[in-house]
Motif scaffolding. Structure first.
Motif, PDB file in Angstrom:
ATOM      1  N   ASN A 296       2.923 -14.866  -2.965  1.00 33.91           N
ATOM      2  CA  ASN A 296       2.352 -15.846  -2.024  1.00 33.91           C
ATOM      3  C   ASN A 296       0.969 -15.376  -1.606  1.00 33.91           C
ATOM      4  OD1 ASN A 296       5.580 -16.141  -0.590  1.00 33.91           O
ATOM      5  ND2 ASN A 296       4.517 -17.826  -1.585  1.00 33.91           N
ATOM      6  N   GLY A 297       0.012 -16.267  -1.713  1.00 31.80           N
ATOM      7  CA  GLY A 297      -1.342 -15.912  -1.287  1.00 31.80           C
ATOM      8  C   GLY A 297      -1.905 -14.754  -2.086  1.00 31.80           C
TER       9      GLY A 297
ATOM     10  N   GLU B 163      -1.792 -12.507  -9.399  1.00 33.96           N
ATOM     11  CA  GLU B 163      -1.966 -13.425 -10.527  1.00 33.96           C
ATOM     12  C   GLU B 163      -3.262 -13.139 -11.278  1.00 33.96           C
ATOM     13  OE1 GLU B 163      -1.354 -14.737  -7.341  1.00 33.96           O
ATOM     14  OE2 GLU B 163      -0.038 -16.481  -7.484  1.00 33.96           O
ATOM     15  N   SER B 164      -4.359 -12.926 -10.525  1.00 30.54           N
ATOM     16  CA  SER B 164      -5.652 -12.677 -11.178  1.00 30.54           C
ATOM     17  C   SER B 164      -5.601 -11.416 -12.022  1.00 30.54           C
ATOM     18  CB  SER B 164      -6.757 -12.525 -10.122  1.00 30.54           C
ATOM     19  OG  SER B 164      -7.079 -13.777  -9.563  1.00 30.54           O
TER      20      SER B 164
ATOM     21  N   ILE C 111      -0.284 -12.132  -3.088  1.00 30.35           N
ATOM     22  CA  ILE C 111       0.342 -10.867  -2.708  1.00 30.35           C
ATOM     23  C   ILE C 111       1.840 -10.932  -3.000  1.00 30.35           C
ATOM     24  CG2 ILE C 111       0.801  -9.353  -0.725  1.00 30.35           C
ATOM     25  CD1 ILE C 111      -1.777 -10.506   0.547  1.00 30.35           C
TER      26      ILE C 111
ATOM     27  N   GLY D 130      -1.313  -6.456  -3.858  1.00 31.94           N
ATOM     28  CA  GLY D 130      -2.234  -7.511  -4.287  1.00 31.94           C
ATOM     29  C   GLY D 130      -3.107  -7.940  -3.122  1.00 31.94           C
ATOM     30  N   GLU D 131      -4.047  -8.816  -3.414  1.00 31.32           N
ATOM     31  CA  GLU D 131      -5.041  -9.181  -2.413  1.00 31.32           C
ATOM     32  C   GLU D 131      -5.277 -10.683  -2.431  1.00 31.32           C
ATOM     33  OE1 GLU D 131      -6.364  -6.932  -0.429  1.00 31.32           O
ATOM     34  OE2 GLU D 131      -5.569  -5.155  -1.421  1.00 31.32           O
ATOM     35  N   PRO D 132      -5.776 -11.233  -1.311  1.00 24.54           N
ATOM     36  CA  PRO D 132      -5.854 -12.696  -1.220  1.00 24.54           C
ATOM     37  C   PRO D 132      -6.724 -13.374  -2.270  1.00 24.54           C
ATOM     38  CG  PRO D 132      -6.798 -11.638   0.748  1.00 24.54           C
ATOM     39  CD  PRO D 132      -6.075 -10.582  -0.028  1.00 24.54           C
ATOM     40  N   PHE D 133      -7.867 -12.799  -2.607  1.00 20.42           N
ATOM     41  CA  PHE D 133      -8.712 -13.529  -3.548  1.00 20.42           C
ATOM     42  C   PHE D 133      -8.785 -12.875  -4.919  1.00 20.42           C
ATOM     43  CE2 PHE D 133      -9.908 -16.105   0.003  1.00 20.42           C
ATOM     44  CZ  PHE D 133     -10.061 -17.342  -0.596  1.00 20.42           C
ATOM     45  N   PHE D 134      -9.889 -12.256  -5.210  1.00 19.64           N
ATOM     46  CA  PHE D 134     -10.162 -11.914  -6.608  1.00 19.64           C
ATOM     47  C   PHE D 134      -9.245 -10.824  -7.152  1.00 19.64           C
ATOM     48  CE2 PHE D 134     -14.414 -13.319  -4.956  1.00 19.64           C
ATOM     49  CZ  PHE D 134     -14.327 -14.585  -5.485  1.00 19.64           C
ATOM     50  N   ASN D 135      -8.567 -10.114  -6.298  1.00 22.87           N
ATOM     51  CA  ASN D 135      -7.609  -9.135  -6.789  1.00 22.87           C
ATOM     52  C   ASN D 135      -6.180  -9.571  -6.507  1.00 22.87           C
ATOM     53  OD1 ASN D 135      -9.677  -7.644  -7.734  1.00 22.87           O
ATOM     54  ND2 ASN D 135      -9.264  -5.824  -6.545  1.00 22.87           N
ATOM     55  N   SER D 136      -5.931 -10.853  -6.584  1.00 24.72           N
ATOM     56  CA  SER D 136      -4.560 -11.339  -6.432  1.00 24.72           C
ATOM     57  C   SER D 136      -3.710 -10.776  -7.567  1.00 24.72           C
ATOM     58  CB  SER D 136      -4.543 -12.864  -6.477  1.00 24.72           C
ATOM     59  OG  SER D 136      -4.789 -13.342  -7.785  1.00 24.72           O
TER      60      SER D 136
END
Lengths: 373, 373, 373, 373
Positions: free
Chosen positions: B289-290, B235-236, B292, B227-233
């Protein structure tokens, strides 16, 4: 992979670290000729900035510069880059806890993903500070939407155990409420309950602790027919953006989780003709059916978890030593961020809705009246 | 714009209408050489199909055919197209209500978006039936994940006012529970409570009404760092897919909306060393978290609204005449879909996680052991 | 990664193998209400099919079925899936050379990429046969463009050392020429030169050899202002698609490689007013300035390499034994494919232009007259 | 729509106008821990800058600043933003011809697309100056590729009627040639022919005119198996980027347009075992079969049209008055850009190849040796 770029037609790329040289955003896909109100961008950035006793002591002016895509007061139609230089950086506070994983933070996941190479100062790219360019991009999108009669507003529905008054269901009253919220720094509908919320935040602060809460957002003026049945549903697009906002851990549309206790006969929103327009008598579906806007207000709620940076001693692990440890966080931190997060939520919603409009109407809708013609 | 295509690296395109010739899916981005277990695809499709007294009387065999991308028992690495021919179509039932907007359905939004051109029979492309190819795609993704030690399972956490037993927090117990759920048609952890849920559904059915509920999903075996910190989290990505499932109106990760009532000191998950591994003592953050994955189980809950097709008379509007009317739905409908939706949620999660793995490790991870090497 | 999916707003996913059950395409992003002319799809598929002495002896009827997204003569606005069942499959011919790498083919690269898992029969997904669904998708896009006054046509500019007459520069003459080409199986402007080309192909065939050639395409009726300055330039978008057509190894716009020998004073196209319209006196830029259509005909040329399947003995490597070997290809092959490729080029151009229109005007332009309003 | 953003896994967004505050690029998708050689970025930017008698008199220092994604000498894994402030801007020169459409330029198409809102000074976002951030991004990608043994180099194959010596076919000689080219400002293999080219440019300059030419690029060290059969072929990906470079009007791979005059028996590249490796005796296919790299050098040629800004009087149209006019361009312009464009071509190739590697191997390949392991 792509970490910080969103959107196929209106692409928003954010960049920067908390204590780097600058943070910013590139917006690619704006039409030419959109007049931009700098004061409105300034206002949203100010809403996001720390202010007052219930916020961090770090004070950033957030002076922004538009370095491209803007000429003689209007967008040029080419990528708009907006930058904010970082000025108030006291990295010393952070270096001390470099190896102690802060619970609830992304320290461990960042270590796994980026190894020793991350800019660990102040959370680096994970910092809530990176939402400032998101807010700036959202402020631009909100202006485009407003020119088409679409208005977004958010209130703090719940914070520190205190609930705000509900959003009005009457259309005119809702429009007036959103307007008020968009001119209020601590966004509540009932000022007394807002005071109680702030007292709850200060009480947590006094305990070296923090609180979370729930934000409720309404979008009015949305034409019916925006969004798509499956992967580009309004819910999918907005939730994708909302969950990219740090601290958001839940999103619900309309009645949301309350649907679990309803029967279909209660949950269904009856269609009615009102003054020649199709409206629903209730709005449990939050303005969206089958993933597509139905012309009623879009309503959603997001939960913001309590700020993880607290001053109470916490149990954790020393990552370098791989052994249990205790952690005492220092530095400048917010006991609550919900009052600052509200405008980030507005921004995320505005960006998502602009993307959906672009998908239906291309770039052209932004400026030439295809929508609502 | 793109309605029914998801993913940049593992692209899933679903197609079809409830009463058209066929429904299906193209999966583009599979590695070559993945052995596919047809029985596992069959099992997930069966879980999604209507069965028993609490479901619709429409019976589709859902016989599937893989028409490309599969040769001698393995994927070929080229696009895999899986099709299901529609067989049990009684369109007459639907034609009768063509102009009366069904509350809670997408009838109005579909009219606005597609005009007279939609295939209105049985909901067309909006039909829950279109989730069958999604389940098939998910069943393939689940096999890829399982080969890397990642297992997904979902239970009906709440239905008709009845709550199931909670997911076990112990890792071994959780693994065993997921395994049981994945072999159970009515997915509950406590069979007695499952009986009560089914009684509640039958009671609603007897009233010509319907119920919704909450599904809870756990993913175990996830490596940290995806996962990634912003738009590809995480959760997203997952929320994007989950909200594309018809009837889903809310998604929460970990403690979700319960975070609103917590303080930071309760909400933060303390890191601890356990048997040489980093674990958290609680899992309020739901394994993320964050944005990720942190190596703990990923846990999320989705709310399913009550089936909008109910037999009670409803108020609505005649869209052709633009006047108020009453509606009496006939045909074959489910008083609850939550027991069928659970495997759609599993599928959505599996597709999303595979996309995130692809973003980190390319196509190659699917087959050659880059992950967990 | 994504192999066979193109487009952000009008997404085209092709699937299938030469000797699999079926080949097909999913088009996601069509507006609702587009009437489709089945005969026009049929005609383009027939142009692509093998016919006559200069083509392969494999005869496929290419009967197509639209299994979704089409209802009562019009598109529904949901994904359209078109399938073609394979019928004439004689795989035995291919199995014999499984280990001998055919020079000029993708045998080696397919082995490296897909290992033993590929469907090696008849080239699998690499087969020119997979261009049939591309042609079908293109035929649909051509109808959408034609309804907006945009017409595409291609002639065989050069084949077997024989050059066709040049495209007329006069607008009316060009329109008439394109119309004739679109109703001609062997697409030349000068029938005598076409005969000479066919004789050259037959001469190569008699030698167990093959020929290539150059296709020239013109697009008329394009409004100015379509395309973008950088990565989504008209040239970038069209070249992306053109180079995905097997056997294409070069693409040039307007004067193309001839620009290398010109000076700026020759190369620049002077603007002139003609009958109240802005036109250029020459069209060296092929209708595109700065990546954006300028209202003049878009003109480009693609080179098609000689068919690699030849009957002459060739030197190669036995991949299993890793040693030099000789290869004698059998089976059914074309001594030339350029006369069949022309409609694939038309299709690629039509898909690319539709995507560019969608980017400017969304899905809506396809049906409601935003363009050229 | 998205104008200036490329790539799904390694996303490159360029921004800026010729005479705006700054130009720059955001690269999203870099792995963490890549050491960056600033001198190599500097060198490529210098190759692109105007120098000497055959170039424009405008002198920009092109001092760059990396404002995010870079910390203590390495990438952080988060978006890297690199900016170049504009310093030498004499807009007065440009304002004078604002209404007179410059032939061969994008003046008219920009008017149609952006109306009065464009930043017309010096070509705005259409300016060749915007290739500077592209070169910077390419210089970073070249370093990543070089660490995996992949080297790119370009020579001026033809300019002003003068042809350079051909690229060596021997592998070691080719590697040495690329190394020399990458350390030469005027990139030719034969210095005498380079002198003749420069004389031809000066002769054109003396006539108030300009010249174009052909660039030839080779990539060595590419592993076989990169790229995809259809829309993500190596040719499609590279051509997409190459055609986004201003002034490129044609791209050919390997034998390219010369294939039109060949028979299959000449065109096919025979496979041979050489020192235990699979090689082809010729390389007409330019290192690519079926869209996928075959391990041979990737070779392609791009044509650069003559610079449209010439000092000779030209016929054109006054756009405001809509009437024929004559134009006399003033200001600072290059009589040739091909010697500057070569490093832009290298950059475009490097970005495209990195994207293809990412698609196969994710972000991870950049740093941890998945490729060539």
């Amino acid at each position: 992979m792509v970490k910080s770029t969103f959107g196929k037609n209106l692409t928003v790329s954010i960049f920067g670290e908390s204590h780097g040289a600058a943070i910013g955003v590139v917006i690619d896909g704006l039409a030419a000729g959109i007049p931009l109100d700098m004061a409105a961008i300034r206002r949203d950035l100010d809403f996001r900035r720390a202010t007052g006793a219930i916020s961090t002591a770090r004070q950033e002016g957030d002076e922004f510069e538009i370095v491209s895509g803007f000429f003689e007061g209007h967008t040029t139609g080419t990528p708009l880059c907006l930058m904010i230089r970082n000025t108030s950086t006291r990295s010393g506070d952070y270096a001390r806890t470099k190896d102690l994983l802060r619970p609830g933070h992304a320290d461990y996941t960042a270590f796994v993903k980026y190894g020793d190479w991350q800019d660990y100062r102040g959370g680096g790219h994970f910092s809530g500070r990176i939402t400032a360019p998101l807010v700036a991009a959202g402020a631009i999108c909100r202006q485009i939407l407003a020119a088409h009669g679409v208005m977004i507003g958010t209130h703090i529905a719940e914070c520190g155990g205190v609930a705000d008054a509900p959003m009005p269901s009457d259309e005119a009253a809702l429009a007036a409420a959103l307007d008020r919220l968009n001119n209020t720094a601590f966004a509540v509908l009932d000022a007394d309950r807002g005071d109680k919320m702030q007292q709850a935040v200060l009480a947590a602060k006094a305990d070296g602790d923090s609180v979370g809460g729930v934000l409720e957002t309404a979008v009015i003026g949305m034409p019916a027919g925006i969004g798509e049945p499956f992967f580009n549903s309004v819910e999918s697009t907005l939730a994708h953006l909302l969950f990219s906002v740090p601290a958001v851990k839940g999103v619900e549309f309309g009645a949301g989780f309350a649907f679990a206790g309803m029967r279909g006969s209660e949950a269904n929103d009856p269609w009615r003709m009102q003054d020649g327009r199709l409206r629903t008598a209730t709005n449990n579906n939050g303005g969206i059916n089958g993933g597509i806007s139905n012309g009623m207000p879009i309503v959603f709620r997001t939960v913001i978890k309590p700020t993880p940076s607290i001053y109470r001693e916490q149990q954790t692990v020393d990552y370098a030593a791989r052994q249990d440890a205790t952690l005492q966080i220092k530095g400048r931190h917010d006991p609550a961020i919900i009052h600052r997060a509200r405008v980030v939520i507005d921004a995320a919603a505005a960006i998502g809705l602009c993307e959906l409009f672009c998908e239906a109407f291309g770039t052209a809708w932004q400026i030439d009246g295809i929508v609502n013609k």
